[in-house]
Scaffold this motif. Structure first.
Motif, PDB file in Angstrom:
ATOM      1  N   TYR A  13       0.840  -1.195   0.000  1.00  0.00           N
ATOM      2  CA  TYR A  13       0.000   0.000   0.000  1.00  0.00           C
ATOM      3  C   TYR A  13       0.878   1.249   0.000  1.00  0.00           C
ATOM      4  O   TYR A  13       2.057   1.204   0.357  1.00  0.00           O
ATOM      5  N   TRP A  14       0.275   2.362  -0.447  1.00  0.00           N
ATOM      6  CA  TRP A  14       0.976   3.647  -0.449  1.00  0.00           C
ATOM      7  C   TRP A  14       0.719   4.377   0.861  1.00  0.00           C
ATOM      8  O   TRP A  14      -0.416   4.488   1.313  1.00  0.00           O
ATOM      9  N   ASP A  15       1.781   4.875   1.462  1.00  0.00           N
ATOM     10  CA  ASP A  15       1.697   5.746   2.631  1.00  0.00           C
ATOM     11  C   ASP A  15       2.344   7.062   2.234  1.00  0.00           C
ATOM     12  O   ASP A  15       3.557   7.219   2.297  1.00  0.00           O
ATOM     13  N   GLY A  16       1.497   8.004   1.779  1.00  0.00           N
ATOM     14  CA  GLY A  16       2.039   9.231   1.223  1.00  0.00           C
ATOM     15  C   GLY A  16       2.817   8.905  -0.049  1.00  0.00           C
ATOM     16  O   GLY A  16       2.283   8.323  -0.981  1.00  0.00           O
ATOM     17  N   ASN A  17       4.093   9.244  -0.066  1.00  0.00           N
ATOM     18  CA  ASN A  17       4.928   9.003  -1.239  1.00  0.00           C
ATOM     19  C   ASN A  17       5.809   7.763  -1.082  1.00  0.00           C
ATOM     20  O   ASN A  17       6.751   7.578  -1.856  1.00  0.00           O
ATOM     21  N   LYS A  18       5.508   6.921  -0.106  1.00  0.00           N
ATOM     22  CA  LYS A  18       6.247   5.679   0.091  1.00  0.00           C
ATOM     23  C   LYS A  18       5.351   4.493  -0.252  1.00  0.00           C
ATOM     24  O   LYS A  18       4.198   4.419   0.188  1.00  0.00           O
ATOM     25  N   LEU A  19       5.875   3.558  -1.048  1.00  0.00           N
ATOM     26  CA  LEU A  19       5.169   2.312  -1.307  1.00  0.00           C
ATOM     27  C   LEU A  19       5.659   1.303  -0.269  1.00  0.00           C
ATOM     28  O   LEU A  19       6.829   0.933  -0.249  1.00  0.00           O
ATOM     29  N   VAL A  20       4.742   0.885   0.588  1.00  0.00           N
ATOM     30  CA  VAL A  20       5.094   0.051   1.740  1.00  0.00           C
ATOM     31  C   VAL A  20       4.804  -1.414   1.449  1.00  0.00           C
ATOM     32  O   VAL A  20       3.713  -1.771   0.998  1.00  0.00           O
ATOM     33  N   LEU A  21       5.802  -2.260   1.717  1.00  0.00           N
ATOM     34  CA  LEU A  21       5.608  -3.696   1.727  1.00  0.00           C
ATOM     35  C   LEU A  21       5.563  -4.115   3.190  1.00  0.00           C
ATOM     36  O   LEU A  21       6.595  -4.140   3.873  1.00  0.00           O
ATOM     37  N   GLY A  22       4.348  -4.366   3.693  1.00  0.00           N
ATOM     38  CA  GLY A  22       4.189  -4.791   5.083  1.00  0.00           C
ATOM     39  C   GLY A  22       4.378  -6.298   5.173  1.00  0.00           C
ATOM     40  O   GLY A  22       3.675  -7.046   4.504  1.00  0.00           O
ATOM     41  N   MET A  23       5.299  -6.755   6.011  1.00  0.00           N
ATOM     42  CA  MET A  23       5.653  -8.172   6.066  1.00  0.00           C
ATOM     43  C   MET A  23       5.381  -8.754   7.445  1.00  0.00           C
ATOM     44  O   MET A  23       5.858  -8.235   8.459  1.00  0.00           O
ATOM     45  N   LYS A  24       4.603  -9.861   7.495  1.00  0.00           N
ATOM     46  CA  LYS A  24       4.403 -10.575   8.760  1.00  0.00           C
ATOM     47  C   LYS A  24       5.691 -11.266   9.190  1.00  0.00           C
ATOM     48  O   LYS A  24       6.010 -11.328  10.373  1.00  0.00           O
ATOM     49  N   THR A  25       6.391 -11.808   8.227  1.00  0.00           N
ATOM     50  CA  THR A  25       7.697 -12.418   8.482  1.00  0.00           C
ATOM     51  C   THR A  25       8.714 -11.700   7.610  1.00  0.00           C
ATOM     52  O   THR A  25       8.357 -10.869   6.773  1.00  0.00           O
ATOM     53  N   GLY A  26       9.947 -11.990   7.765  1.00  0.00           N
ATOM     54  CA  GLY A  26      10.958 -11.322   6.968  1.00  0.00           C
ATOM     55  C   GLY A  26      10.788 -11.604   5.488  1.00  0.00           C
ATOM     56  O   GLY A  26      10.231 -12.635   5.091  1.00  0.00           O
ATOM     57  N   PRO A  27      11.253 -10.713   4.623  1.00  0.00           N
ATOM     58  CA  PRO A  27      11.148 -10.925   3.178  1.00  0.00           C
ATOM     59  C   PRO A  27      12.007 -12.093   2.721  1.00  0.00           C
ATOM     60  O   PRO A  27      12.950 -12.490   3.410  1.00  0.00           O
ATOM     61  N   HIS A  28      11.671 -12.660   1.582  1.00  0.00           N
ATOM     62  CA  HIS A  28      12.500 -13.703   0.990  1.00  0.00           C
ATOM     63  C   HIS A  28      13.949 -13.223   0.883  1.00  0.00           C
ATOM     64  O   HIS A  28      14.219 -12.024   0.739  1.00  0.00           O
ATOM     65  N   MET A  29      14.849 -14.149   0.896  1.00  0.00           N
ATOM     66  CA  MET A  29      16.275 -13.832   0.953  1.00  0.00           C
ATOM     67  C   MET A  29      16.722 -12.871  -0.144  1.00  0.00           C
ATOM     68  O   MET A  29      17.508 -11.950   0.107  1.00  0.00           O
ATOM     69  N   PHE A  30      16.204 -13.074  -1.361  1.00  0.00           N
ATOM     70  CA  PHE A  30      16.697 -12.282  -2.481  1.00  0.00           C
ATOM     71  C   PHE A  30      15.714 -11.193  -2.924  1.00  0.00           C
ATOM     72  O   PHE A  30      15.915 -10.581  -3.976  1.00  0.00           O
ATOM     73  N   LEU A  31      14.652 -10.957  -2.131  1.00  0.00           N
ATOM     74  CA  LEU A  31      13.657  -9.964  -2.541  1.00  0.00           C
ATOM     75  C   LEU A  31      14.249  -8.570  -2.649  1.00  0.00           C
ATOM     76  O   LEU A  31      14.033  -7.864  -3.637  1.00  0.00           O
ATOM     77  N   ASN A  32      14.999  -8.166  -1.636  1.00  0.00           N
ATOM     78  CA  ASN A  32      15.545  -6.816  -1.646  1.00  0.00           C
ATOM     79  C   ASN A  32      16.485  -6.619  -2.823  1.00  0.00           C
ATOM     80  O   ASN A  32      16.490  -5.568  -3.471  1.00  0.00           O
ATOM     81  N   GLN A  33      17.276  -7.635  -3.125  1.00  0.00           N
ATOM     82  CA  GLN A  33      18.187  -7.569  -4.264  1.00  0.00           C
ATOM     83  C   GLN A  33      17.403  -7.443  -5.565  1.00  0.00           C
ATOM     84  O   GLN A  33      17.759  -6.656  -6.454  1.00  0.00           O
ATOM     85  N   ARG A  34      16.294  -8.179  -5.686  1.00  0.00           N
ATOM     86  CA  ARG A  34      15.473  -8.119  -6.887  1.00  0.00           C
ATOM     87  C   ARG A  34      14.809  -6.741  -7.020  1.00  0.00           C
ATOM     88  O   ARG A  34      14.744  -6.179  -8.114  1.00  0.00           O
ATOM     89  N   LEU A  35      14.333  -6.198  -5.906  1.00  0.00           N
ATOM     90  CA  LEU A  35      13.693  -4.878  -5.947  1.00  0.00           C
ATOM     91  C   LEU A  35      14.694  -3.808  -6.369  1.00  0.00           C
ATOM     92  O   LEU A  35      14.373  -2.922  -7.168  1.00  0.00           O
ATOM     93  N   LYS A  36      15.907  -3.870  -5.845  1.00  0.00           N
ATOM     94  CA  LYS A  36      16.937  -2.901  -6.219  1.00  0.00           C
ATOM     95  C   LYS A  36      17.239  -2.962  -7.710  1.00  0.00           C
ATOM     96  O   LYS A  36      17.464  -1.943  -8.353  1.00  0.00           O
TER      97      LYS A  36
END
Length: 397
Positions: A235-258
């Protein structure tokens, strides 16, 4: 898909394309060295040009109402459909687009049940429709003002605000400071403008573009969006797109997003209490509880509030203490936020739409949009707020 409160953030001048501006070439054979070729390729690559099938785009052809409806519907990413049937719709697919934009007040049909999809669109009419779309998405304040167009006096008074806004945001460019409001807007000009609206590069951030890239990354990492929504929210919070996670993100998610998201800097990963699938279950529990205890007549609507981690529910009259107790037992304490029409109808408008945040609205406050229509929750889109307003008017009568 993401329920957006805001789709557009910082709209500034278009600057040189980054390395992310490499798109699949459209199959049109009549573009030549057209200046707006990049814009057309981008829109085609993102399935926004359904009104121009085949191998010809006809860039100098004047855009029609039907073309415009399909252009906005394709660009909007998740504009909800509506059960409207226009008598002159050229195809079911075109009717879907026309019904969606009409039901949300972006480009409405006519009283006789027609849409007039072949009617040409002038530049000032295009500006007015695009402005309505931006209002539906949620506008940011104008950050600068520019000298008026030299032919501003010839712009229809009803369209002037829209033209001025787009001019101040540098969305409809003019080399000679003339807007030419009565001229038909060509397909090429419309494509160039929608490219400015829906594509991120430099300091300009398009929520549509960022959201599309993030969804592609999540699909690749989790297999599908439903699979991701078992673990998180988006969801969007102002000008930030937020990924709310119940558990930590997949190992390579942050690398893929970058790697895959051109404006990685507007993303934020936050810990979350609930995933999207949890909200669906909690919402159904709340609805079933209210309906079973007080009847379906007292229930109006519900919407998840991912930021506040609550379920926002509107009812006709205040709930009984016993119902509130059972809601806490079945859903959880503090999870359901109740707004009742009797309290809402008695409240006076508090703030203008666009100035309110979720925290600005209490259970007894309402506000109005630029058209004077009441806005009962910043979580709701124009159509939902209009529906609530209609119910309130019936209640008052």
């Amino acid at each position: 898909m993401v329920k957006r409160k805001k789709v557009l953030a910082v709209l500034t001048a278009l600057v040189a394309c980054t390395s992310f501006s490499v798109f699949a070439a459209a199959p049109y054979t009549d573009l030549g060295g057209l200046k707006s070729r990049v814009a057309i390729d981008y829109l085609y690559d993102n399935n926004c040009l359904s009104f121009a099938p085949g191998t010809t785009f006809s860039p100098q052809q004047v855009l029609t109402r039907g073309d415009l409806a399909q252009l906005i519907y394709g660009t909007a990413l998740n504009l909800p459909t509506a059960p409207l049937n226009f008598t002159d719709a050229p195809s079911p697919k075109a009717n879907d687009a026309m019904a969606a934009v009409a039901s949300h007040g972006i480009l409405e049909g006519y009283a006789d049940g027609s849409f007039k999809p072949d009617q040409p669109v002038t530049r000032e009419e295009f500006a007015a429709v695009l402005y309505q779309y931006l209002k539906y998405c949620g506008l940011t304040d104008v950050s600068r003002t520019v000298a008026p167009y030299a032919d501003q006096a010839s712009i229809d008074a009803a369209d002037l605000e829209a033209v001025q806004y787009l001019h101040n945001k540098n969305l409809m460019l003019s080399a000679d400071n003339l807007f030419r409001p009565k001229d038909g807007i060509t397909r090429a000009e419309a494509a160039e403008t929608m490219y400015h609206v829906s594509h991120s590069d430099g300091d300009y951030v398009s929520h549509v573009d960022v959201e599309r890239q993030v969804i592609r990354a999540l699909n690749a990492e989790y297999g599908s969006m439903p699979a991701y929504f078992q673990q998180g929210t988006l969801y969007w919070d102002g000008n930030k797109l937020v990924l709310g996670m119940k558990t930590g993100p997949h190992m390579f998610l942050n690398q893929r997003l970058k790697r895959d998201v051109s404006r990685y800097d507007v993303l934020e990963i936050r810990p979350a209490r609930f995933a999207r699938s949890d909200y669906d279950q909690l919402m159904m529990r709340a609805i079933n509880c209210i309906v079973s205890e007080e009847g379906v007549q007292n229930y109006i609507g519900a919407m998840p509030d991912y930021k506040a981690e609550q379920i926002d529910v509107i009812v006709r009259r205040p709930l009984a203490a016993s119902t509130l107790q059972k809601l806490e037992e079945r859903v959880g304490k503090g999870i359901v936020r109740i707004r009742d029409l009797q309290t809402i109808a008695a409240a006076k408008p508090a703030v203008q739409a666009g100035d309110a945040t979720d925290e600005d609205l209490t259970d007894t406050q309402t506000n109005t949009d630029r058209d004077g229509a009441n806005v009962y929750s910043p979580l709701y889109d124009t159509a939902t707020n209009k529906a609530v307003d209609s119910v309130i008017q019936d209640t008052i009568k």
